[in-house]
Motif scaffolding. Structure first.
Motif, PDB file in Angstrom:
ATOM      1  N   PRO A  58       0.791  -1.239   0.000  1.00 16.08           N
ATOM      2  CA  PRO A  58       0.000   0.000   0.000  1.00 16.08           C
ATOM      3  C   PRO A  58       0.821   1.287   0.000  1.00 16.08           C
ATOM      4  CG  PRO A  58      -0.587  -1.416   1.868  1.00 16.08           C
ATOM      5  CD  PRO A  58       0.508  -2.096   1.117  1.00 16.08           C
ATOM      6  N   ASP A  59       2.060   1.254   0.481  1.00 11.55           N
ATOM      7  CA  ASP A  59       2.839   2.498   0.496  1.00 11.55           C
ATOM      8  C   ASP A  59       3.253   2.946  -0.905  1.00 11.55           C
ATOM      9  OD1 ASP A  59       4.527   0.201   0.750  1.00 11.55           O
ATOM     10  OD2 ASP A  59       6.201   1.497   1.260  1.00 11.55           O
ATOM     11  N   PHE A  60       3.061   2.084  -1.917  1.00 13.52           N
ATOM     12  CA  PHE A  60       3.291   2.496  -3.303  1.00 13.52           C
ATOM     13  C   PHE A  60       2.047   3.172  -3.883  1.00 13.52           C
ATOM     14  CE2 PHE A  60       6.591  -0.887  -3.234  1.00 13.52           C
ATOM     15  CZ  PHE A  60       7.652  -0.133  -3.678  1.00 13.52           C
ATOM     16  N   GLY A  61       0.943   3.109  -3.186  1.00 15.94           N
ATOM     17  CA  GLY A  61      -0.309   3.670  -3.668  1.00 15.94           C
ATOM     18  C   GLY A  61      -1.251   2.558  -4.105  1.00 15.94           C
ATOM     19  N   ASP A  62      -2.415   2.955  -4.538  1.00 16.82           N
ATOM     20  CA  ASP A  62      -3.426   2.001  -4.984  1.00 16.82           C
ATOM     21  C   ASP A  62      -2.931   1.322  -6.259  1.00 16.82           C
ATOM     22  OD1 ASP A  62      -5.756   0.620  -5.478  1.00 16.82           O
ATOM     23  OD2 ASP A  62      -6.868   2.373  -6.151  1.00 16.82           O
ATOM     24  N   TRP A  63      -2.935   0.001  -6.274  1.00 12.17           N
ATOM     25  CA  TRP A  63      -2.383  -0.741  -7.420  1.00 12.17           C
ATOM     26  C   TRP A  63      -3.115  -0.430  -8.723  1.00 12.17           C
ATOM     27  CZ3 TRP A  63      -5.331  -4.198 -10.197  1.00 12.17           C
ATOM     28  CH2 TRP A  63      -6.520  -4.631  -9.600  1.00 12.17           C
ATOM     29  N   LYS A  64      -4.374  -0.012  -8.648  1.00 13.47           N
ATOM     30  CA  LYS A  64      -5.129   0.301  -9.859  1.00 13.47           C
ATOM     31  C   LYS A  64      -4.764   1.661 -10.433  1.00 13.47           C
ATOM     32  CE  LYS A  64      -8.632  -0.442  -7.493  1.00 13.47           C
ATOM     33  NZ  LYS A  64      -9.693  -0.691  -6.621  1.00 13.47           N
ATOM     34  N   ASN A  65      -4.147   2.498  -9.625  1.00 17.31           N
ATOM     35  CA  ASN A  65      -3.853   3.869 -10.045  1.00 17.31           C
ATOM     36  C   ASN A  65      -2.380   4.199 -10.084  1.00 17.31           C
ATOM     37  OD1 ASN A  65      -6.604   4.451 -10.227  1.00 17.31           O
ATOM     38  ND2 ASN A  65      -6.690   4.805  -8.036  1.00 17.31           N
TER      39      ASN A  65
END
Length: 66
Positions: A58-65
């Motif tokens: 999650p610290d990379f951001g939302d995988w879909k976005n």
């Protein structure tokens, strides 16, 4: 929240070399990327682990976005 530095993230020196060659930077036609460095680190994490995008931490951001 700023994510903790991961030991396999690209270095500041390498980032300075890559940054001017990536699409989505300010001053270039088209959409400005939210955070190219985070995206590059996410791609390297996927390549290193072999995990699917859905398993991106999650610290990379939302995988879909990302």
């Amino acid at each position: 929240m700023i994510p903790a530095h991961r030991r396999h993230d690209i270095s500041d020196g390498l980032w300075e070399i890559l940054k001017p060659h990536l699409p989505g930077r300010e001053g270039v036609r088209g959409v400005t990327a939210k955070d190219n460095r985070l995206f590059i680190n996410a791609v390297f994490w996927i390549m290193r682990t072999g995990a699917p995008w859905r398993d991106l931490p999650p610290d990379f951001g939302d995988w879909k976005n990302t």
